[in-house]
Motif scaffolding. Structure first.
Motif, PDB file in Angstrom:
ATOM      1  N   MET A  91       0.832  -1.189   0.000  1.00  0.00           N
ATOM      2  CA  MET A  91       0.000   0.000   0.000  1.00  0.00           C
ATOM      3  C   MET A  91       0.877   1.252   0.000  1.00  0.00           C
ATOM      4  N   ARG A  92       0.451   2.256  -0.752  1.00  0.00           N
ATOM      5  CA  ARG A  92       1.174   3.522  -0.791  1.00  0.00           C
ATOM      6  C   ARG A  92       0.441   4.563   0.038  1.00  0.00           C
ATOM      7  N   VAL A  93       1.179   5.275   0.864  1.00  0.00           N
ATOM      8  CA  VAL A  93       0.598   6.303   1.712  1.00  0.00           C
ATOM      9  C   VAL A  93       1.434   7.563   1.623  1.00  0.00           C
ATOM     10  N   ALA A  94       0.788   8.692   1.902  1.00  0.00           N
ATOM     11  CA  ALA A  94       1.474   9.986   1.878  1.00  0.00           C
ATOM     12  C   ALA A  94       1.181  10.720   3.173  1.00  0.00           C
ATOM     13  N   VAL A  95       2.216  11.256   3.786  1.00  0.00           N
ATOM     14  CA  VAL A  95       2.061  12.044   5.007  1.00  0.00           C
ATOM     15  C   VAL A  95       2.868  13.326   4.865  1.00  0.00           C
ATOM     16  N   ALA A  96       2.425  14.364   5.564  1.00  0.00           N
ATOM     17  CA  ALA A  96       3.149  15.634   5.527  1.00  0.00           C
ATOM     18  C   ALA A  96       2.980  16.338   6.866  1.00  0.00           C
ATOM     19  N   ASP A  97       3.947  17.179   7.199  1.00  0.00           N
ATOM     20  CA  ASP A  97       3.807  17.996   8.394  1.00  0.00           C
ATOM     21  C   ASP A  97       4.000  19.464   8.049  1.00  0.00           C
ATOM     22  N   VAL A  98       3.236  20.299   8.716  1.00  0.00           N
ATOM     23  CA  VAL A  98       3.315  21.752   8.555  1.00  0.00           C
ATOM     24  C   VAL A  98       4.023  22.293   9.786  1.00  0.00           C
ATOM     25  N   GLY A  99       5.282  22.656   9.625  1.00  0.00           N
ATOM     26  CA  GLY A  99       6.076  23.126  10.739  1.00  0.00           C
ATOM     27  C   GLY A  99       6.226  24.633  10.758  1.00  0.00           C
ATOM     28  N   THR A 100       6.971  25.121  11.731  1.00  0.00           N
ATOM     29  CA  THR A 100       7.197  26.556  11.866  1.00  0.00           C
ATOM     30  C   THR A 100       8.135  27.066  10.782  1.00  0.00           C
ATOM     31  N   ASN A 101       9.076  26.222  10.381  1.00  0.00           N
ATOM     32  CA  ASN A 101      10.082  26.639   9.410  1.00  0.00           C
ATOM     33  C   ASN A 101       9.782  26.121   8.006  1.00  0.00           C
ATOM     34  N   ALA A 141      -4.165   7.189  -2.182  1.00  0.00           N
ATOM     35  CA  ALA A 141      -5.585   7.538  -2.109  1.00  0.00           C
ATOM     36  C   ALA A 141      -5.831   8.708  -1.164  1.00  0.00           C
ATOM     37  N   ASP A 142      -4.911   8.941  -0.228  1.00  0.00           N
ATOM     38  CA  ASP A 142      -5.149   9.955   0.787  1.00  0.00           C
ATOM     39  C   ASP A 142      -3.830  10.616   1.161  1.00  0.00           C
ATOM     40  N   LEU A 143      -3.925  11.823   1.704  1.00  0.00           N
ATOM     41  CA  LEU A 143      -2.759  12.547   2.202  1.00  0.00           C
ATOM     42  C   LEU A 143      -3.067  12.979   3.628  1.00  0.00           C
ATOM     43  N   ARG A 144      -2.293  12.473   4.572  1.00  0.00           N
ATOM     44  CA  ARG A 144      -2.491  12.819   5.981  1.00  0.00           C
ATOM     45  C   ARG A 144      -1.511  13.922   6.356  1.00  0.00           C
ATOM     46  N   VAL A 145      -2.038  15.028   6.877  1.00  0.00           N
ATOM     47  CA  VAL A 145      -1.202  16.187   7.199  1.00  0.00           C
ATOM     48  C   VAL A 145      -1.409  16.582   8.658  1.00  0.00           C
ATOM     49  N   TYR A 146      -0.308  16.757   9.385  1.00  0.00           N
ATOM     50  CA  TYR A 146      -0.356  17.240  10.763  1.00  0.00           C
ATOM     51  C   TYR A 146       0.351  18.592  10.833  1.00  0.00           C
ATOM     52  N   ALA A 147      -0.228  19.508  11.602  1.00  0.00           N
ATOM     53  CA  ALA A 147       0.375  20.825  11.806  1.00  0.00           C
ATOM     54  C   ALA A 147       0.872  20.917  13.242  1.00  0.00           C
ATOM     55  N   THR A 148       2.018  21.573  13.424  1.00  0.00           N
ATOM     56  CA  THR A 148       2.649  21.598  14.746  1.00  0.00           C
ATOM     57  C   THR A 148       2.669  23.008  15.348  1.00  0.00           C
ATOM     58  N   VAL A 189      -7.251  19.276   1.395  1.00  0.00           N
ATOM     59  CA  VAL A 189      -6.325  18.677   2.362  1.00  0.00           C
ATOM     60  C   VAL A 189      -6.507  19.383   3.703  1.00  0.00           C
ATOM     61  N   TYR A 190      -6.661  18.608   4.763  1.00  0.00           N
ATOM     62  CA  TYR A 190      -6.892  19.201   6.082  1.00  0.00           C
ATOM     63  C   TYR A 190      -5.675  19.004   6.977  1.00  0.00           C
ATOM     64  N   PRO A 191      -4.974  20.091   7.318  1.00  0.00           N
ATOM     65  CA  PRO A 191      -3.837  19.965   8.247  1.00  0.00           C
ATOM     66  C   PRO A 191      -4.336  19.886   9.685  1.00  0.00           C
ATOM     67  N   GLN A 192      -4.354  18.689  10.239  1.00  0.00           N
ATOM     68  CA  GLN A 192      -4.840  18.484  11.600  1.00  0.00           C
ATOM     69  C   GLN A 192      -3.821  18.998  12.601  1.00  0.00           C
ATOM     70  N   ILE A 193      -4.254  19.884  13.477  1.00  0.00           N
ATOM     71  CA  ILE A 193      -3.350  20.471  14.469  1.00  0.00           C
ATOM     72  C   ILE A 193      -3.202  19.504  15.642  1.00  0.00           C
ATOM     73  N   ILE A 194      -1.960  19.121  15.934  1.00  0.00           N
ATOM     74  CA  ILE A 194      -1.711  18.155  17.014  1.00  0.00           C
ATOM     75  C   ILE A 194      -0.975  18.828  18.167  1.00  0.00           C
ATOM     76  N   GLY A 204       1.799  19.265  21.291  1.00  0.00           N
ATOM     77  CA  GLY A 204       3.238  19.057  21.359  1.00  0.00           C
ATOM     78  C   GLY A 204       3.581  17.670  21.886  1.00  0.00           C
ATOM     79  N   GLU A 205       2.751  17.172  22.810  1.00  0.00           N
ATOM     80  CA  GLU A 205       2.990  15.846  23.370  1.00  0.00           C
ATOM     81  C   GLU A 205       2.797  14.760  22.308  1.00  0.00           C
ATOM     82  N   ARG A 206       1.740  14.917  21.496  1.00  0.00           N
ATOM     83  CA  ARG A 206       1.515  13.940  20.417  1.00  0.00           C
ATOM     84  C   ARG A 206       2.619  14.035  19.373  1.00  0.00           C
ATOM     85  N   GLU A 207       3.061  15.244  19.097  1.00  0.00           N
ATOM     86  CA  GLU A 207       4.171  15.444  18.160  1.00  0.00           C
ATOM     87  C   GLU A 207       5.416  14.715  18.657  1.00  0.00           C
TER      88      GLU A 207
END
Length: 506
Positions: free
Chosen positions: A4-14, A74-81, A103-108, A110-113
């Motif tokens: 299976m192919r998956v895509a993940v991304a994070d939205v950081g400060t930098n 099929a999907d792109l999972r994005v987390y924002a920090t 695409v929805y950047p889910q805000i997580i 600091g502990e989960r990060e």
């Protein structure tokens, strides 16, 4: 065959990072990566993300989505920090991005990060029974402690390199007093946590972030190793606190223009590197750490590990027989994501049937799971009659942990997941006992409906309810395409023979 192919991304400060990977057994293989220097921390005004900051994020997420789709994800999972987490309009910006990009950047938190970063690092470098992970981002510093597999304690502190540069080191080059003030700020923030993170003799200290990788690159280049200067891999690189201190002494005296020419330093980090080094040196000193090992595995890799584990529920706590099924599935796999979805739907239907009073033998669920995961292996031979090819391949694939009759049942589930139901002329069916024939019919009936519910191969459909009224069944599904609904209705023939009439509502 690929998984299976998956895509993940994070939205950081930098910056924002994308990873595209393919499952490989219990791990993964990176297929592609993309980094966008969005510098979100610099596009904040009065605690809010500015319109220019939003536009930069929108552009990055559009590119990420396009690359993920072209790779077959099929999907792109994005987390924002940190930056999005603390921005007063972070939630609003996330919703706008969902609307404009899909695409929805889910805000997580600091502990989960920190916990996810620990997970990513644990899959990248060798962890011991007690590990301390430092992850320095643009907005925050996460400290996590745990064992070989997961973090048990995580603290997130607002000590990120971008934040600290803006707060303390605006001058170029920064003055000695400003450096001392930043050092004191870091030590003060760490003071309440020193007991929690006190090092034992066997504690391994791991560093994860662009700043740690930059340190490894510069020290490698200084030692005459080409990898650092060329931006090569630094995973597993180890350095001493004294080496970090010497590097900081050299860099803090240089202007930004001169730092840009420093061997092994990525030019995009010249403005924040000194702040980052001060934070790292003060933290390691306060904790009493003399040596640290760099992990290139971080938040994104942790997201991948978690994503793959969640999507493939079979991956956790598998029996020997189910591991054997997965080995066979990977050997012949055409579309592993579809097979997992069919397995999930089939198991859900099975549980709901049991809840409605239908009785099955103890091993039925396990056999259904195996049949669902293997139902399309015949495609490796040909599309035409692949159910028949799959029956043969399953019988002789060497499944472990099964009795011979159980292998026969699994193979027949593969045989009857499509096309005609069992007939008296089918010798492979009539060769098994009447009891096992009935089991095959009932389990194949479930498998056919589950397979139909992912006729689109989009892995979207879910089951919300299965009810029985007299002899009639009603199945309620959600997020199913018209093709999925048509597929399930077309393949309910064996269900109606085995359990009674079935009405499917989308």
């Amino acid at each position: 065959m690929g998984g299976m192919r998956v895509a993940v991304a994070d939205v950081g400060t930098n910056s924002c990072h994308l990873l595209i990977a393919e499952s490989r057994g219990s791990g993964y293989r990176i297929l592609d990566a993309l980094k966008e220097r969005t510098r979100l921390g610099e596009y904040l005004s009065q605690g809010r993300v500015t319109e220019q900051g939003y536009v930069r994020l929108e552009e990055a997420l559009r590119r990420f989505k396009q690359l993920a789709q072209s790779a077959g994800c099929a999907d792109l999972r994005v987390y924002a920090t940190s930056a999005m987490r603390e921005a007063l309009n972070g939630g609003e910006i996330a919703e706008r991005l969902r609307t404009s990009t899909g695409v929805y950047p889910q805000i997580i938190s600091g502990e989960r990060e920190g916990a996810l970063t620990y997970l990513g690092a644990a899959h990248s470098v060798e962890f011991s029974g007690d590990n301390l992970l430092l992850d320095l981002g643009g907005g925050s510093l996460e400290i996590a402690r745990g064992d070989e597999r997961e973090a048990h304690t995580v603290v997130s502190l607002p000590l990120g390199s971008v934040r600290m540069r803006l707060a303390h080191l605006q001058a170029d080059p920064p003055g000695a007093r400003a450096i001392r003030e930043l050092d004191a700020t870091v030590r003060g923030a760490l003071l309440p946590h020193l007991k929690t993170f006190a090092l034992r003799e066997d504690t391994r200290v791991i560093g994860s972030s662009g700043t740690f990788e930059a340190v490894a690159g510069m020290l490698s280049a200084r030692a005459g190793h080409g990898a650092g200067a060329l931006g090569g891999p630094v995973n597993g690189y180890s350095f001493r606190l004294e080496e970090l201190g010497a590097l900081l002494d050299d860099l803090r005296k240089l202007s930004s223009a001169k730092r840009a020419k420093f061997p092994g330093l990525d030019k995009t980090r010249t403005d924040i590197i000194v702040a980052g080094l001060v934070v790292l040196h003060a933290t390691l000193s306060a904790l009493g750490a003399s040596r640290v090992t760099v992990s290139e595995g971080a938040l994104r890799e942790g997201m991948l590990v978690e994503y793959l584990a969640q999507e493939a529920e079979w991956e956790a706590g598998l029996s020997a027989r189910q591991r054997s099924v997965l080995e066979v599935a990977e050997r012949f796999r055409i579309d592993l994501a579809h097979d997992r979805q069919v397995m999930t739907l089939a198991r859900d239907l099975f549980s709901r049937l049991e809840g409605a009073g239908e009785a099955f033998p103890a091993e039925a669920r396990s056999l259904l799971t195996a049949g669902a995961l293997l139902h399309e292996i015949g495609l490796i031979v040909a599309q035409s009659s692949h159910h028949k090819h799959g029956h043969y391949l399953t019988r002789f694939a060497g499944l472990r942990g099964y009795e011979p009759w159980q292998v026969d049942v699994v193979a027949l589930l593969v045989r009857y997941h499509r096309k005609s139901p069992p007939k008296s002329s089918h010798l492979e069916f009539t060769a098994i006992s009447p009891e096992h024939q009935r089991l095959v019919v009932r389990l194949a009936a479930i498998l056919r409906v589950a397979d139909g519910l992912d006729r689109s191969h989009t892995q979207g459909a879910g089951i919300t309810a299965l009810g029985k009224h007299g002899k009639n069944w009603t199945l309620q599904v959600t997020n199913a395409t018209e093709l999925d609904l048509h597929g399930a209705r077309e393949k309910r023939d064996m269900w109606e023979s085995a359990f009674g009439p079935l009405h499917i509502e989308g």
